[in-house]
Design an enzyme around this catalytic site. Structure first.
Site, PDB file in Angstrom:
ATOM      1  N   GLU A  60       0.747  -1.460  -0.064  1.00 24.73           N
ATOM      2  CA  GLU A  60       0.022   0.079  -0.107  1.00 24.73           C
ATOM      3  C   GLU A  60       0.910   1.322  -0.070  1.00 24.73           C
ATOM      4  O   GLU A  60       0.494   2.415  -0.881  1.00 24.73           O
ATOM      5  CB  GLU A  60      -1.033  -0.063   1.024  1.00 24.73           C
ATOM      6  CG  GLU A  60      -2.109  -1.005   1.105  1.00 24.73           C
ATOM      7  CD  GLU A  60      -1.656  -2.465   1.200  1.00 24.73           C
ATOM      8  OE1 GLU A  60      -0.634  -2.561   1.777  1.00 24.73           O
ATOM      9  OE2 GLU A  60      -2.774  -3.339   1.334  1.00 24.73           O
ATOM     10  N   HIS A 129     -11.098  -5.212   8.750  1.00 24.15           N
ATOM     11  CA  HIS A 129     -11.501  -5.245   7.492  1.00 24.15           C
ATOM     12  C   HIS A 129     -12.921  -4.124   7.400  1.00 24.15           C
ATOM     13  O   HIS A 129     -13.592  -3.975   6.443  1.00 24.15           O
ATOM     14  CB  HIS A 129     -11.794  -6.341   6.786  1.00 24.15           C
ATOM     15  CG  HIS A 129     -10.840  -6.953   5.956  1.00 24.15           C
ATOM     16  ND1 HIS A 129      -9.719  -7.497   6.901  1.00 24.15           N
ATOM     17  CD2 HIS A 129     -10.488  -7.508   4.934  1.00 24.15           C
ATOM     18  CE1 HIS A 129      -8.767  -8.091   6.156  1.00 24.15           C
ATOM     19  NE2 HIS A 129      -9.278  -8.109   5.096  1.00 24.15           N
TER      20      HIS A 129
END
Lengths: 325, 327
Positions: A60, A129
């Site tokens: 990321e 998540h």
């Protein structure tokens, strides 16, 4: 006006912007051959080719940094980070570089990049998540933060994001991807940032939400009207930075009550900021303290019942409103 | 090696320009005239000079917190640099960036960086853009042995090789990550070893020998320009001064004997002897080079000191750009 789901509206926005501007390219995890974790980029690799639709490693910070460098060197990257929860790995690049470079370089360097990420719970994916952290990004000067709640808004705001020369954090609620709605097919359909949308007019209380929480607010407004005869105005902020506080203040001056609804944690969150701004500008109009209906201050549990309990519901909104009368 | 006399003298000039810029900056800080934290490049001049000699203004670099040398070698305006260190409105960044965040887009200098390891992904992005737009520009990513432990370096190295991008990773291995010696921060001696893990060449060169750097960098840059992909060039060098500021001797984290040993291989002294042997430089000529550069430096410092601080109204400027907002 064709009807489509939000994920398809987002894809249309990407397609149109890629057709309009060849400096636009897409990069992210699983966006190419697989078509995207939420199928937003499905078919774009086939249509635009490997150079403009890049599958990346799971990295990321690296991906966002590449986006920044590409933006500094003349391109308009769209970086997809799968979920906002993973964006923490890229936080340094987003905050220390993308948000700060323009000021830090005396306006020499701007970073016209769109970073897309999904937020929201409700799918039993647990604490790494499932969170909504729009307010976190709204905290940083230098970023623009966009959180659409409908297919049409998603398209108009995403297309607008590609016309912006700043970094835009574009956050999509997972519960909204399947929502259907009419979406303009005009390639110049844009929604300006900093323009809240009054979804429902009312006279007794103002309900403010964005992204996913707009829907709890709207359902609560219907329940209040039908069950209690209370007329609730519903405002969708659409963008947190820039923030259209004027529309909220005008509404509160009319209804004299405000409830802020968001999935994010309550403590230190965006609802607190909004509440403070209402207090600063409309204190004399308030008949009750501003109420916040937010996610519970806890890492999201996996269990279905506990996850449900951690998220704000329309019943919670109704309860908060009734406590004001 | 085929290298013209002009290039040789230019390499020397670039190194001396860095050295004198940094020595004067160090004095200004010690006298209290320049605030903040200065990470000085003294001792490492051969790396910046040897690499930058191959680049045009179109080629980009990402720099580090120890970035003055990179910008000086790339042709930076000393007046704007000193003004930035002084925090004046005439600085590269109106004094808002300071030593650790100087950038000059016109020279392809994408920024010094106050975050160790933040530069590599940005370099890869610039290289991606160069390839995407079909140019033959290269991007140089400067980083240190310390940054080679950051995840961002590894993420960037992997993507550079995967996308076969025109980039050269130049590791300035000065033996220390801030105040911690290399032996205490990584189990390897050669950062170049890490290149193999990403499928790119890893080359080691003597970072105190400007001709060695020039030659190795030339090959890596040519490779990148012809589309053959990235490489990692490790330059073994040494920081004569401290991590921050000047001192560098009599410190707890390294022995003075080690510093003196490295100083025997001062890159400028080494190269001047070489140039003298070749009949290209005399002691007098070297002194004249210094005098000319010092004149430029004194003028730049006077410019900085005479420059105003930004007006208070500048505080809230340049947070968002409105360029092209309605395109």
């Amino acid at each position: 006006m064709p009807e489509m789901r939000m994920r398809d509206a987002l894809r249309e926005a990407l397609r149109e912007e890629m057709l309009r501007d060849e400096t636009v390219f897409l990069m992210g995890e699983d966006i190419g051959a697989y078509g995207g974790s939420y199928a937003v980029t499905k078919g774009l690799l086939e249509e635009f080719g490997e150079e403009r639709v890049k599958d990346t490693p799971i990295a990321e910070s690296g991906i966002v940094g590449v986006g920044i460098g590409a933006a500094m060197a003349g391109l308009r990257p769209m970086v997809e980070l799968m979920t906002i929860n993973f964006s923490f790995l890229a936080l340094d690049q987003i905050v220390n570089s993308a948000a700060k470079l323009y000021h830090m370089s005396n306006g020499q360097i701007n970073v016209p990049m769109v970073v897309r990420m999904a937020s929201g719970g409700g799918s039993q994916l647990a604490a790494t998540h499932s969170h909504s952290l729009e307010g976190l990004y709204a905290h940083f000067p230098g970023l623009k933060v966009v959180c659409p709640s409908s297919p049409a808004d998603a398209k108009g705001l995403l297309k607008r994001a590609f016309r912006d020369d700043n970094t835009v954090i574009f956050i999509e609620h997972t519960a909204n991807y399947g929502l259907k709605g009419d979406v303009p097919d005009d390639p110049d359909f844009l929604i300006e940032f900093g323009q809240a949308n009054v979804l429902r007019e009312g006279s007794d209380v103002t309900l403010v939400g964005y992204s996913g929480s707009v829907h709890q607010a709207t359902r609560a407004a219907v329940m209040l009207q039908e069950q209690e005869g209370i007329s609730a105005e519903v405002i969708d902020l659409r963008t947190l930075r820039p923030l259209d506080i004027d529309t909220v203040i005008r509404s509160v001056q009319k209804t004299n009550r405000a409830v802020i609804v968001e999935d994010d944690w309550k403590f230190g969150g965006f609802a607190g900021e909004l509440s403070a701004q209402i207090m600063e500008r409309a204190f004399d109009w308030l008949d009750a303290p501003v109420a916040r209906v937010c996610g519970k201050d806890v890492p999201m549990p996996y269990n279905r019942n506990l996850e449900f309990a951690a998220l704000p519901s329309e019943e919670d909104v109704v309860e908060a409103v009734l406590a004001m009368f | 090696m085929d290298i013209s006399n002009d290039t040789l003298l230019d390499l020397h000039h670039r190194m001396v320009r860095i050295r004198l810029f940094e020595e004067e900056a160090g004095k200004l800080q010690e006298s209290g005239k320049v605030p903040g934290a200065l990470h000085l490049y003294v001792g490492e001049e051969a790396v910046a000079a040897g690499v930058m000699s191959h680049l045009s203004a179109e080629d980009q670099i990402t720099s580090t917190h120890r970035g003055h040398g990179h910008l000086v070698a790339k042709g930076g305006d000393l007046r704007k640099m000193y003004a930035e260190l002084y925090g004046r409105s005439t600085g590269y960044c109106k004094g808002k960036g300071g030593s650790m965040h100087i950038s000059d887009l016109d020279l392809g200098m994408l920024g010094a960086n106050g975050i160790v390891g933040a530069g590599p992904p940005i370099a890869i992005g610039a290289a991606f853009s160069n390839k995407y737009r079909g140019t033959d520009r290269v991007t140089i990513c400067f980083f240190g042995d310390g940054a080679s432990n950051e995840g961002t370096f590894h993420e960037a190295a992997n993507m550079a090789a995967l996308f076969k991008l025109p980039v050269v990773f130049v590791c300035e291995n000065n033996g220390f990550g801030e105040f911690t010696s290399q032996a205490r921060h990584q189990a390897i001696k050669d950062v170049a070893d890490r290149a193999a893990g990403y499928g790119m060449p890893g080359i080691i060169t003597d970072g105190m020998d400007v001709l060695a750097v020039y030659e190795a960098a030339g090959e890596a840059i040519a490779r990148a320009r012809r589309g053959a992909g990235p490489s990692l060039l490790e330059c073994k060098t040494y920081r004569f001064f401290d991590h921050v500021g000047v001192r560098g001797m009599g410190v707890v984290y390294r022995e003075d004997a080690e510093v003196l040993e490295w100083r025997k291989r001062d890159p400028i002294t080494l190269f001047e002897s070489r140039l003298e042997e070749m009949g290209l430089l005399t002691t007098e000529a070297a002194a004249q080079v210094r005098e000319r550069i010092l004149f430029e430096i004194r003028e730049a410092i006077a410019f900085a000191e005479a420059s105003p601080f930004p007006a208070e109204g500048a505080l809230m400027e340049d947070i968002y750009t409105v360029r092209g907002a309605a395109r």
